[in-house]
Structures are given as structure tokens and as C-alpha cells.
Write an enzyme that holds these catalytic residues in place. Structure first.
Site, mmCIF file in Angstrom:
data_model
loop_
_atom_site.group_PDB
_atom_site.id
_atom_site.type_symbol
_atom_site.label_atom_id
_atom_site.label_comp_id
_atom_site.label_asym_id
_atom_site.label_seq_id
_atom_site.Cartn_x
_atom_site.Cartn_y
_atom_site.Cartn_z
ATOM 1 N N HIS A 195 -15.951 -25.119 -24.760
ATOM 2 C CA HIS A 195 -14.707 -25.292 -24.009
ATOM 3 C C HIS A 195 -13.607 -25.952 -24.831
ATOM 4 O O HIS A 195 -12.678 -26.539 -24.254
ATOM 5 C CB HIS A 195 -14.935 -26.088 -22.721
ATOM 6 C CG HIS A 195 -15.717 -25.357 -21.679
ATOM 7 N ND1 HIS A 195 -15.800 -25.797 -20.368
ATOM 8 C CD2 HIS A 195 -16.445 -24.221 -21.731
ATOM 9 C CE1 HIS A 195 -16.556 -24.959 -19.668
ATOM 10 N NE2 HIS A 195 -16.966 -23.993 -20.489
ATOM 11 N N HIS A 237 -21.984 -13.712 -20.337
ATOM 12 C CA HIS A 237 -20.672 -13.528 -19.696
ATOM 13 C C HIS A 237 -19.583 -13.287 -20.731
ATOM 14 O O HIS A 237 -19.527 -13.918 -21.774
ATOM 15 C CB HIS A 237 -20.323 -14.666 -18.737
ATOM 16 C CG HIS A 237 -20.037 -16.004 -19.356
ATOM 17 N ND1 HIS A 237 -18.810 -16.337 -19.884
ATOM 18 C CD2 HIS A 237 -20.812 -17.115 -19.484
ATOM 19 C CE1 HIS A 237 -18.838 -17.582 -20.321
ATOM 20 N NE2 HIS A 237 -20.045 -18.076 -20.101
ATOM 21 N N ASP A 253 -19.545 -19.523 -26.386
ATOM 22 C CA ASP A 253 -19.503 -19.513 -24.915
ATOM 23 C C ASP A 253 -18.537 -18.433 -24.430
ATOM 24 O O ASP A 253 -17.373 -18.710 -24.228
ATOM 25 C CB ASP A 253 -19.077 -20.888 -24.410
ATOM 26 C CG ASP A 253 -19.165 -21.019 -22.907
ATOM 27 O OD1 ASP A 253 -19.899 -20.244 -22.286
ATOM 28 O OD2 ASP A 253 -18.474 -21.899 -22.356
ATOM 29 N N GLU A 297 -17.294 -15.942 -15.291
ATOM 30 C CA GLU A 297 -18.231 -17.053 -15.113
ATOM 31 C C GLU A 297 -17.506 -18.391 -15.176
ATOM 32 O O GLU A 297 -17.850 -19.324 -14.449
ATOM 33 C CB GLU A 297 -19.316 -17.004 -16.195
ATOM 34 C CG GLU A 297 -20.435 -18.012 -16.007
ATOM 35 C CD GLU A 297 -20.183 -19.380 -16.624
ATOM 36 O OE1 GLU A 297 -20.912 -20.319 -16.291
ATOM 37 O OE2 GLU A 297 -19.231 -19.509 -17.439
ATOM 38 N N GLU A 298 -16.497 -18.496 -16.036
ATOM 39 C CA GLU A 298 -15.905 -19.790 -16.341
ATOM 40 C C GLU A 298 -15.129 -20.404 -15.182
ATOM 41 O O GLU A 298 -15.198 -21.609 -14.958
ATOM 42 C CB GLU A 298 -14.983 -19.684 -17.561
ATOM 43 C CG GLU A 298 -15.696 -19.360 -18.866
ATOM 44 C CD GLU A 298 -16.620 -20.470 -19.349
ATOM 45 O OE1 GLU A 298 -16.789 -21.479 -18.633
ATOM 46 O OE2 GLU A 298 -17.174 -20.324 -20.441
ATOM 47 N N ASP A 336 -26.609 -18.166 -22.047
ATOM 48 C CA ASP A 336 -25.288 -18.790 -21.919
ATOM 49 C C ASP A 336 -25.326 -20.244 -22.354
ATOM 50 O O ASP A 336 -24.880 -21.145 -21.639
ATOM 51 C CB ASP A 336 -24.791 -18.681 -20.469
ATOM 52 C CG ASP A 336 -23.381 -19.248 -20.294
ATOM 53 O OD1 ASP A 336 -22.666 -19.373 -21.304
ATOM 54 O OD2 ASP A 336 -23.009 -19.568 -19.155
#
Length: 490
Positions: free
Chosen positions: A453, A308, A320, A354-355, A382
Site C-alpha cells: 500500500h 486480485h 499487492d 479487492e482493495e 494475496d
């Protein structure tokens, strides 16, 4: 006398042992007769084995993926859905796939457009404080959070370790307060190879904690960071507001600051001023980037290889999931470099959103569900770029037997492990729920949730050699699926 007794006992035991052995042999024979015969070893044509080995070796020697990742993370940077950087990344990846020689098109996706704004917190009252002072609390708003009033929210803090403790407090002790869910990330679990499970235990409080607190009248909700880093790095991520609860501001607190709040509230009253000014703007137009390397024999059959493209806005989205995107790009680039054309079409997809919405995966599924039968397989990477150990499969157990020749090849780089799993990737989950076999690399994730994140998701967290090893697994898997003579069970 003792010796003669031992000899006598041994003589008596011999016939008994023989009878037991004969009985076991008989039972084993019966069990073997009743047990299904093991599946016959799967064989691939010799030329396919040779080509898979070429793909694996070329990927292990190439720096293409790392160079692409450097541009995505350093030159473009954070790529939250709806942002200018996300659009720039779409244009860049599309152009790079065209350079490789793929047939590229952009699939329109309407995505949430959430903007972070200001995020500050300070303790204004707590046991032992010096007069006319405050203590800063390090936190970050959760994706999708509503804002506080312009002047912020000032309220007493209550700390709970889980939902049961929250319910035990009841509305009388929660209403009008800021609730902190102090659920700790189990680093020992992560260190032993179960980082995903450790994350799952902690992240539920980020996901639904705000609504649980709001039902009891809380004015804001905080969660201890769902990750392993103890460097005052708050972990962001999306929350999910429930329809039956008021929407209250929500943020993630650095682990050290969560410990501080737990300590101070155990001694007495603690009050906090919290200011969050995020905005949820109208949905924005964005795109999945799709590039096809057409198959030579069955071009209508599709093998997706993907990652993604969007990322959170605190870091630069290297692990990520820039890493997953460039693994997919590398798979196609290697085949073009080696002049290998698969039987089935390899479709590289850089998913959007995606997030904080999964709109890329959902839109693709809705646009292609009539053609689901022609989707042979879907791969998504991922989970960063840690050392690969093999690959997961989602679907029927027989899949692993059909891919055993590939596992033998991958074992030469220490990546021959194969396992069934319940989910291989968020973006491909609508496809796998529809019966498409799913795949993902098995990776070392012991440190992944230290950076995931957070502001520390940057290029330096990716080891170039380990990225190459991952590219070898993904490229070899993609080529095998697109060229194997067998069909996969659905």
C-alpha cells in the site's frame, strides 16, 4: 556411611520406579485404546504423483509469471478500481489467458471510483518553531476519504495511542481538533513470522479511526502508517465510515512524522493545516477476468485459482497483488505447456476491487451461489511473493490429511508445511463462508508490510526466483485439487 545410605536408597527406589513405569504403560495402553486411530495414509495414483512433480518442476524453471508481472506493474502500472489502468489490465489479462488457450469471459462488476487528488499537510504552530516557517508532514489520503474544504482544515493536533486514550480525552478535548492515532506496527512480531497479526493490530485505526474521532467532534483523523517501513513512506488503504458518525477527512502519516507529532504535542500546542481533495465519482463498470481450463471428467466441478487485479494508486501493484494474479495465470499456462488436462475445471480469476470494496468477490458469489456445490475448492494468493513454505487450508481439518501426498512433494523445495487457518483470502471469503474449502500459500511476509500500500510497491521488490517457487506451490496445489481422486469434506 554416606555410601551405604545411597546404596540402600537406590535399592528401595528400584521397585518404586518399576511400579511407576508399569503404571504409565498401563495408562498409555488405556489412552491408546480410547484415542481415535490416526487416519490412514492417503495415496494418489502413481501417474498423478508423477504429473504433480512435473508441474512443480516446470513452474520452478519458468519465467512466464515474472514477465507477465513486469508488464502489469511497469507497462500498465497502478490499477485502482475505476481507473483507465484497471480497464487496461482487464483487457491485457484476458488476452493473455486466451493466448494460453483458456475459455475466457469478463464478468461485469460495478466498482467504487475514488480519485485521490491533492494531499498536503504542514505544521503552522509548534513549540520552538522559527518565525514565519512551517514543517511539512508526509501523508496520504485513505481510500474513500472525503475532502477537506477547498482552503483546507487548520486545527490543533491531539495524539492518542489507542481508542481508550481517545475516549479518555472526551468530547471537550477532541472537538474541533485533528486526531492522530499513533498505534505502532509491531515489527518484532513481523520479524518472528507474525506479520499478519502485526498488521491487524495497527490497521484497525486506519479502518475505523475516523468515525471514532468524528463521534467526539474531531474535524479530521490521521493514523500512523500500518506497516513496517521507516522511510517516510505513508501507507494508504481503505477506511470504513460508520453510519452513526459524521464523515471527516482521513489520512495516513509516515511513521517518522507520527513520531514528530507525538514529540511536539508532548511539549505544547501543535496546529496543522491539512488539505485533501479526493473525489468519489459514480460507480464504474469493471470486470472480473475469468478463464477456464475445462476438466476432462467432471468439468462442472470448479477449482478456482486467483489473485486480485486492482491495486492502490501510489505504487505499481507488484506485490499487492500483481504477484497473485500471475501465479494463477502461470498455473494454467504450465498445464497447457505440459499438455495436462485436469479431471475438474481449473478456473483462473483475476478479481477486481479487492482493495476498496470487494465487489469482485461479492459479485461472483452472487452470480454463482446457486452453483456453490460444484465449487470444489478456491485458492487465492494475496500476500506478496516471499519465499513459500507450504499452504494454508480453510475448512475441515481432514483436508490436510487428504493433501499429504502433495505436501511430501512440495517438501522437496522446502514448502511442505500445511496449516489450517480462519481466512485464506478476501475475494474468496464469500465462497469459503458458504462452505467451499479455501487455500492460500504460506509465505515469508517479514518485509511485505514495508512496501504494501505504499509508493514502493514496485517490481524490484519481487525476487524472480521466489516468485517461481510460489508459482510451483500454487500450480501444484491447483493441479492436485483438480485431479485428486478423493473429494474434499464440506
Amino acid at each position: 556411611m554416606g555410601q551405604s545410605i545411597r546404596k540402600s536408597s537406590r535399592a528401595e527406589l528400584i521397585p518404586l520406579v518399576v511400579l511407576v513405569l508399569l503404571s504409565c504403560i498401563g495408562q498409555t495402553s488405556l489412552a491408546q485404546l480410547s484415542r481415535p486411530a490416526p487416519p490412514s495414509p492417503v495415496q494418489y495414483p502413481a501417474h498423478l504423483i508423477t504429473d504433480i512433480e512435473k508441474v512443480q518442476q516446470a513452474a520452478r524453471e519458468s519465467d512466464y509469471a515474472y514477465r507477465e508481472l513486469a508488464h502489469l506493474s511497469n507497462n500498465i502500472g497502478p490499477r485502482l478500481s475505476g481507473s483507465a489502468q484497471a480497464q487496461k489490465a482487464v483487457e491485457y489479462v484476458a488476452a493473455e489467458l486466451r493466448k494460453v488457450g483458456l475459455e475466457v469471459h469478463l464478468e461485469k462488476v460495478m466498482v467504487p471510483h475514488w480519485v485521490r487528488g491533492e494531499e498536503t499537510a504542514a505544521l503552522t504552530e509548534y513549540p520552538g518553531m522559527a518565525p514565519e516557517t512551517t514543517q511539512k508532514i508526509v501523508l496520504t489520503a485513505l481510500g474513500g476519504s472525503v475532502a477537506t474544504p477547498n482552503q483546507g482544515v487548520t486545527a490543533e493536533v491531539v495524539v492518542v495511542n489507542n481508542f481508550e486514550e481517545l475516549q479518555a480525552l472526551g468530547r471537550q478535548r477532541v472537538a474541533g481538533k485533528i486526531v492522530l492515532f499513533n498505534a505502532k506496527f509491531d515489527q518484532r512480531l513481523a520479524d518472528n513470522g507474525f506479520a499478519g497479526q502485526a498488521y491487524g493490530q495497527a490497521v484497525i485505526y486506519r479502518g475505523i479511526g475516523a468515525s471514532a474521532a468524528a463521534r467526539l467532534g474531531a474535524v479530521a483523523a490521521l493514523n500512523r502508517s500500518a506497516g513496517g517501513a521507516d522511510y517516510r513512506l505513508p501507507h494508504t488503504g481503505a477506511l470504513r465510515y460508520a453510519d452513526d458518525a459524521p464523515k471527516i477527512p482521513a489520512a495516513s502519516v509516515a511513521t517518522e512524522d507520527a513520531d514528530l507529532l507525538a514529540h511536539l504535542t508532548s511539549e505544547g500546542k501543535v496546529r496543522m493545516k491539512l488539505v485533501l481533495t479526493p473525489q468519489t465519482l459514480p460507480d464504474a463498470v469493471s470486470y472480473n477476468v475469468i478463464g477456464d481450463l475445462k476438466g476432462s471428467e467432471s468439468p462442472e466441478q470448479i477449482v478456482i485459482v486467483s489473485g486480485h487485479l486492482d491495486s492502490w494508486d501510489l505504487g505499481r501493484g507488484a506485490i499487492d497483488d500483481g504477484a497473485g494474479v500471475v501465479m494463477a495465470m502461470q498455473a494454467a499456462q504450465i498445464l497447457k505447456q505440459l499438455h495436462l488436462r485436469p479431471k475438474r475445471t481449473i478456473r483462473v480469476i483475476a478479481w477486481m476491487n479487492e482493495e476498496n470494496g470487494l465487489m469482485g468477490g461479492r459479485t461472483y458469489f452472487n452470480n454463482h451461489k446457486a452453483d456453490l456445490a460444484n465449487h470444489f475448492a478456491a485458492i487465492e494468493a494475496d500476500i506478496g511473493a516471499g519465499h513459500p513454505m507450504g499452504f494454508y487450508a480453510e475448512g475441515k481439518q481432514e483436508i490436510l490429511n487428504l493433501l499429504q501426498p502433495l505436501a511430501v512433494i512440495l517438501q522437496t523445495q522446502g514448502a511442505g508445511l500445511t496449516r489450517m487457518t480462519e481466512e485464506t483470502g478476501s475475494d474468496i471469503s464469500p465462497l469459503t463462508a458458504g462452505g467451499v474449502p479455501g487455500f492460500a500459500p504460506i509465505q515469508d511476509t517479514r518485509t511485505y508490510f514495508n512496501y504494501h500500500h505504499t509508493a514502493a510497491d514496485t517490481l524490484d521488490k519481487v525476487n524472480p526466483k521466489e516468485l517461481q517457487e510460489n508459482c510451483a506451490v500454487v500450480a501444484a496445489l491447483a493441479y492436485t485439487l483438480s485431479s485428486m481422486p478423493q473429494s474434499l469434506p464440506r
